[in-house]
Design an enzyme around this catalytic site. Structure first.
Site, PDB file in Angstrom:
ATOM      1  N   ASP A 117      30.249  16.174 -58.683  1.00 50.88           N
ATOM      2  CA  ASP A 117      29.519  17.324 -58.647  1.00 50.88           C
ATOM      3  C   ASP A 117      29.925  18.417 -59.402  1.00 50.88           C
ATOM      4  O   ASP A 117      29.952  19.652 -59.468  1.00 50.88           O
ATOM      5  CB  ASP A 117      29.777  17.964 -57.025  1.00 50.88           C
TER       6      ASP A 117
ATOM      7  N   GLY B  77      28.290  18.840 -62.238  1.00 58.44           N
ATOM      8  CA  GLY B  77      27.008  19.425 -63.146  1.00 58.44           C
ATOM      9  C   GLY B  77      26.639  18.303 -64.232  1.00 58.44           C
ATOM     10  O   GLY B  77      25.977  18.742 -64.943  1.00 58.44           O
ATOM     11  N   LYS B  78      26.966  17.002 -63.753  1.00 54.53           N
ATOM     12  CA  LYS B  78      26.713  15.915 -64.527  1.00 54.53           C
ATOM     13  C   LYS B  78      25.220  15.964 -64.707  1.00 54.53           C
ATOM     14  O   LYS B  78      24.649  15.742 -65.916  1.00 54.53           O
ATOM     15  CB  LYS B  78      27.116  14.638 -64.255  1.00 54.53           C
TER      16      LYS B  78
ATOM     17  N   GLY C  49      24.195  13.039 -55.868  1.00 58.31           N
ATOM     18  CA  GLY C  49      23.243  14.013 -55.761  1.00 58.31           C
ATOM     19  C   GLY C  49      23.543  14.867 -57.077  1.00 58.31           C
ATOM     20  O   GLY C  49      24.310  15.500 -57.511  1.00 58.31           O
ATOM     21  N   HIS C  50      22.530  14.780 -58.032  1.00 63.05           N
ATOM     22  CA  HIS C  50      22.531  15.227 -59.311  1.00 63.05           C
ATOM     23  C   HIS C  50      21.439  16.339 -59.667  1.00 63.05           C
ATOM     24  O   HIS C  50      20.094  16.081 -59.586  1.00 63.05           O
ATOM     25  CB  HIS C  50      22.451  14.211 -60.539  1.00 63.05           C
TER      26      HIS C  50
ATOM     27  N   GLN D 189      29.591  10.421 -59.184  1.00 67.92           N
ATOM     28  CA  GLN D 189      31.030  10.729 -58.802  1.00 67.92           C
ATOM     29  C   GLN D 189      31.837  11.048 -59.843  1.00 67.92           C
ATOM     30  O   GLN D 189      31.516  11.888 -60.935  1.00 67.92           O
ATOM     31  CB  GLN D 189      31.514   9.400 -58.133  1.00 67.92           C
TER      32      GLN D 189
HETATM   33  P1  GDP Z   1      26.585  16.581 -60.063  1.00 65.18           P
HETATM   34  O1  GDP Z   1      26.694  15.743 -59.044  1.00 65.18           O
HETATM   35  O2  GDP Z   1      27.709  16.298 -61.173  1.00 65.18           O
HETATM   36  O3  GDP Z   1      25.178  16.214 -60.915  1.00 65.18           O
HETATM   37  O4  GDP Z   1      26.728  17.971 -59.657  1.00 65.18           O
HETATM   38  P2  GDP Z   1      25.775  18.534 -58.294  1.00 65.18           P
HETATM   39  O5  GDP Z   1      24.234  18.657 -58.786  1.00 65.18           O
HETATM   40  O6  GDP Z   1      25.894  18.003 -57.088  1.00 65.18           O
HETATM   41  O7  GDP Z   1      26.450  20.000 -58.419  1.00 65.18           O
HETATM   42  C1  GDP Z   1      26.224  20.827 -59.296  1.00 65.18           C
HETATM   43  C2  GDP Z   1      25.743  22.111 -58.891  1.00 65.18           C
HETATM   44  O8  GDP Z   1      26.047  23.262 -59.874  1.00 65.18           O
HETATM   45  C3  GDP Z   1      24.183  21.935 -58.847  1.00 65.18           C
HETATM   46  O9  GDP Z   1      23.658  22.906 -57.558  1.00 65.18           O
HETATM   47  C4  GDP Z   1      24.018  22.791 -60.187  1.00 65.18           C
HETATM   48  O10 GDP Z   1      22.661  23.143 -60.117  1.00 65.18           O
HETATM   49  C5  GDP Z   1      24.843  23.576 -60.333  1.00 65.18           C
HETATM   50  N1  GDP Z   1      25.170  23.923 -61.727  1.00 65.18           N
HETATM   51  C6  GDP Z   1      25.378  23.078 -62.761  1.00 65.18           C
HETATM   52  N2  GDP Z   1      25.870  23.865 -63.840  1.00 65.18           N
HETATM   53  C7  GDP Z   1      26.065  25.176 -63.490  1.00 65.18           C
HETATM   54  C8  GDP Z   1      26.622  26.186 -64.008  1.00 65.18           C
HETATM   55  O11 GDP Z   1      26.966  26.105 -65.438  1.00 65.18           O
HETATM   56  N3  GDP Z   1      26.613  27.362 -63.459  1.00 65.18           N
HETATM   57  C9  GDP Z   1      26.207  27.483 -62.184  1.00 65.18           C
HETATM   58  N4  GDP Z   1      26.310  28.672 -61.641  1.00 65.18           N
HETATM   59  N5  GDP Z   1      25.692  26.456 -61.466  1.00 65.18           N
HETATM   60  C10 GDP Z   1      25.625  25.129 -62.326  1.00 65.18           C
HETATM   61  P1  IMO Z   2      28.093  13.092 -57.474  1.00 60.68           P
HETATM   62  O1  IMO Z   2      27.498  11.960 -58.501  1.00 60.68           O
HETATM   63  C1  IMO Z   2      31.121  14.284 -54.786  1.00 60.68           C
HETATM   64  C2  IMO Z   2      32.449  11.231 -51.944  1.00 60.68           C
HETATM   65  C3  IMO Z   2      32.377  11.329 -50.549  1.00 60.68           C
HETATM   66  C4  IMO Z   2      33.573  10.698 -49.788  1.00 60.68           C
HETATM   67  C5  IMO Z   2      33.786   9.578 -50.943  1.00 60.68           C
HETATM   68  C6  IMO Z   2      33.338   8.340 -50.378  1.00 60.68           C
HETATM   69  O2  IMO Z   2      26.902  13.842 -56.775  1.00 60.68           O
HETATM   70  O3  IMO Z   2      29.048  13.875 -58.172  1.00 60.68           O
HETATM   71  P2  IMO Z   2      30.811   7.257 -50.336  1.00 60.68           P
HETATM   72  O4  IMO Z   2      29.522   7.609 -49.511  1.00 60.68           O
HETATM   73  O5  IMO Z   2      30.766   7.028 -51.817  1.00 60.68           O
HETATM   74  O6  IMO Z   2      31.403   6.021 -49.829  1.00 60.68           O
HETATM   75  O7  IMO Z   2      31.938   8.336 -49.838  1.00 60.68           O
HETATM   76  O8  IMO Z   2      33.239  10.078 -52.304  1.00 60.68           O
HETATM   77  N1  IMO Z   2      31.241  11.527 -52.833  1.00 60.68           N
HETATM   78  C7  IMO Z   2      31.188  12.118 -53.717  1.00 60.68           C
HETATM   79  N2  IMO Z   2      31.575  13.484 -53.877  1.00 60.68           N
HETATM   80  N3  IMO Z   2      29.893  13.714 -55.535  1.00 60.68           N
HETATM   81  C8  IMO Z   2      29.382  12.664 -55.361  1.00 60.68           C
HETATM   82  O9  IMO Z   2      28.601  12.354 -56.129  1.00 60.68           O
HETATM   83  C9  IMO Z   2      29.933  11.806 -54.260  1.00 60.68           C
HETATM   84  N4  IMO Z   2      29.612  10.573 -54.097  1.00 60.68           N
HETATM   85  C10 IMO Z   2      30.562  10.283 -53.182  1.00 60.68           C
HETATM   86  O10 IMO Z   2      32.005  12.868 -50.083  1.00 60.68           O
HETATM   87  O11 IMO Z   2      34.328  11.631 -49.836  1.00 60.68           O
HETATM   88 MG    MG Z   3      26.534  15.842 -56.828  1.00 61.81          MG
END
Ligand code: GDP
Ligand code: IMO
Ligand code: MG
Length: 430
Positions: free
Chosen positions: A22, A24-25, A49-50, A230
């Site tokens: 999470d 911000g990939k 969840g991206h 991840q």
């Molecule tokens: P990912 O799994 O690495 O793609 O990240 P997620 O999408 O799960 O979580 C990142 C969250 O931060 C999302 O809600 C993005 O919209 C938000 N985000 C990404 N980059 C930035 C940033 O530079 N600033 C802020 N405030 N939010 C960001």
């Molecule tokens: P993105 O790509 C954050 C965590 C779960 C749990 C552990 C194992 O959005 O960064 P799983 O369902 O993979 O067997 O769960 O890994 N986890 C993540 N945490 N971002 C993710 O993906 C994750 N995918 C799995 O919360 O701790």
């Molecule tokens: Mg995510």
């Protein structure tokens, strides 16, 4: 310009999560996809969840690579990914409802493994024992079948007889477990077989040999961006085992998960948040179980993009980040969510760990030790101003630049982009 393909060599660039996911990939891949021909995912599944924010629209992608919003980009789901047909079909339908056509732009590896309904059920049932805090998407059980050589692959969809035979065998085995071990309801064989035969019809046109596709593209000089899910600290080998996911998010996984040779990789872009978060259980040395942690969560909107769970929040951990940079071979960092720190008078950063009063040289390999370490913090001045209008590095307040440069010195890699908000354009290019 510093960026994925700035040096003119069309080597493959790998995007990895440098922390616990999470980071911000999704946003960064979407940004760099502008300069790419192909975006390929190499591991994980719909546990990811991206989030991509473009204008007032928000897209959350779980399986489809984050380059899909660019209509000149071809997206690849590699052999290392485990595919849940239900999640995939929902995602395709969602994108189409937004007017985004994936026709001819999505390629799925015939070697990728399928997530079956029994994997999701097992994931949930197993969580009632050792609580990892999984996403419940069936990831662990699907990879177990892959490695025990009983998995069902995308290629099996192409032969109905083989598919039916493997499905019936898989369901029979798991039903026995449900009955004898978990005292749980069994799956109906006929319904499941019918569902997967239907799925076969729907995804037939996307199935291809992506190993040849990505290798030929690379050799032809196409620009390939590889997307990890991840993060390094959730890696099955290098993360905080057993509180990890069941795949290899670190950069090495890019080669096995796509069939690309290591010599194709030209750079590893580590995505790191300006602080730390973690969802699920497991050690988290800099976690803030207080008002400051609450503030990071609310100002950063730190709720899981897949499960909606509140993310645990804490200060930036340079010990963990240095370890991640080493294991991934990070050549460049994208620092995200710097704006979330806008209103803090003081920021703390963990520079070292102490164990029983003595400094630790390494990031511990076992959770029992990691649970016991004491973070050593350095305090930095906050900037107490908005970064909303910053686009060039010089626009950032001095205290923010000091924070960025402190990270660069600690990691030994340049910060090439800085996130100042969730939107595609909310970024400072260095
Ligand atoms: P990912 O799994 O690495 O793609 O990240 P997620 O999408 O799960 O979580 C990142 C969250 O931060 C999302 O809600 C993005 O919209 C938000 N985000 C990404 N980059 C930035 C940033 O530079 N600033 C802020 N405030 N939010 C960001
Ligand atoms: P993105 O790509 C954050 C965590 C779960 C749990 C552990 C194992 O959005 O960064 P799983 O369902 O993979 O067997 O769960 O890994 N986890 C993540 N945490 N971002 C993710 O993906 C994750 N995918 C799995 O919360 O701790
Ligand atoms: Mg995510």
């Amino acid at each position: 310009m510093i960026g994925a393909f700035s040096c003119g060599i069309m080597s493959v660039q790998v995007i990895v999560g440098a922390q616990w996911g999470d980071e911000g990939k999704g946003k960064v891949v979407d940004l760099l996809a502008e300069q790419s021909d192909i975006v390929a995912r190499y591991q994980g599944g719909a546990n990811a969840g991206h989030t991509l924010v473009v204008g007032d629209r928000k897209y959350v992608l779980h399986l489809i690579p984050s380059g899909i919003l660019h209509d000149n980009v071809v997206c690849v789901i590699g052999n290392g990914v485990v595919i849940d047909p239900v999640a995939l079909m929902e995602e395709i339908a969602l994108l189409e409802s937004f007017g985004i056509s994936i026709e001819g732009r999505l390629k799925i590896s015939h070697k990728a493994h399928l997530i079956m309904p029994y994997h999701k059920l097992l994931d949930t049932l197993q969580e009632s024992g050792q609580k990892i805090g999984t996403t419940g998407r069936g990831i662990g059980p699907a990879y177990i079948d892959k490695y025990s050589r009983t998995g069902i692959r995308i290629v099996d969809l192409l032969d109905r007889t083989i598919l039916e035979e493997k499905l019936r065998r898989g369901i029979a085995q798991k039903n026995e477990w449900f009955r004898k071990v978990y005292d749980a309801k069994e799956l109906d064989v006929e319904t499941t077989v019918a569902e997967y035969l239907e799925f076969d019809r729907k995804i037939d046109s996307y199935i291809t040999d992506t190993t040849y596709f990505v290798n030929e593209a690379w050799r032809e000089g196409k620009r390939l961006l590889v997307e990890g899910a991840q993060g390094a600290l959730l890696d099955i080998d290098h993360g905080t085992y057993p509180f990890v996911t069941s795949s290899s998010p670190t950069s090495g996984g890019a080669c096995t998960g796509l069939g690309l040779p290591p010599t194709a990789i030209g750079g590893v872009i580590g995505i790191a948040k300006a602080y730390c978060t973690r969802v699920g259980n497991g050690p988290f040395p800099t976690e803030l179980d207080d008002q400051t942690g609450e503030r990071l969560r609310s100002e950063g909107g730190e709720f899981g993009a897949t499960t909606g769970r509140p993310r645990r929040c804490g200060w930036l951990d340079l010990v963990a980040l240095r370890y991640s940079a080493m294991v991934n071979g990070i050549t460049e960092i994208v620092l995200t969510k710097l704006d979330v720190l806008n209103n803090f008078d003081e920021l703390r950063v963990c520079t070292d760990y102490l164990l029983d009063g003595r400094p630790l040289k390494y990031f511990p390999c076992d959770c029992a030790t990691l649970e016991r370490v004491q973070p050593v913090y350095e305090t930095f001045k906050g900037w107490n101003s908005s970064l909303a209008d910053c686009r060039a590095y010089a626009d950032l307040p001095k205290a923010a630049r000091d924070y960025v440069e402190m990270i660069e010195r600690a990691i030994g890699a340049r910060v090439s982009y800085i996130g100042t908000g969730p939107g595609r354009d909310e970024v400072v290019t260095r």
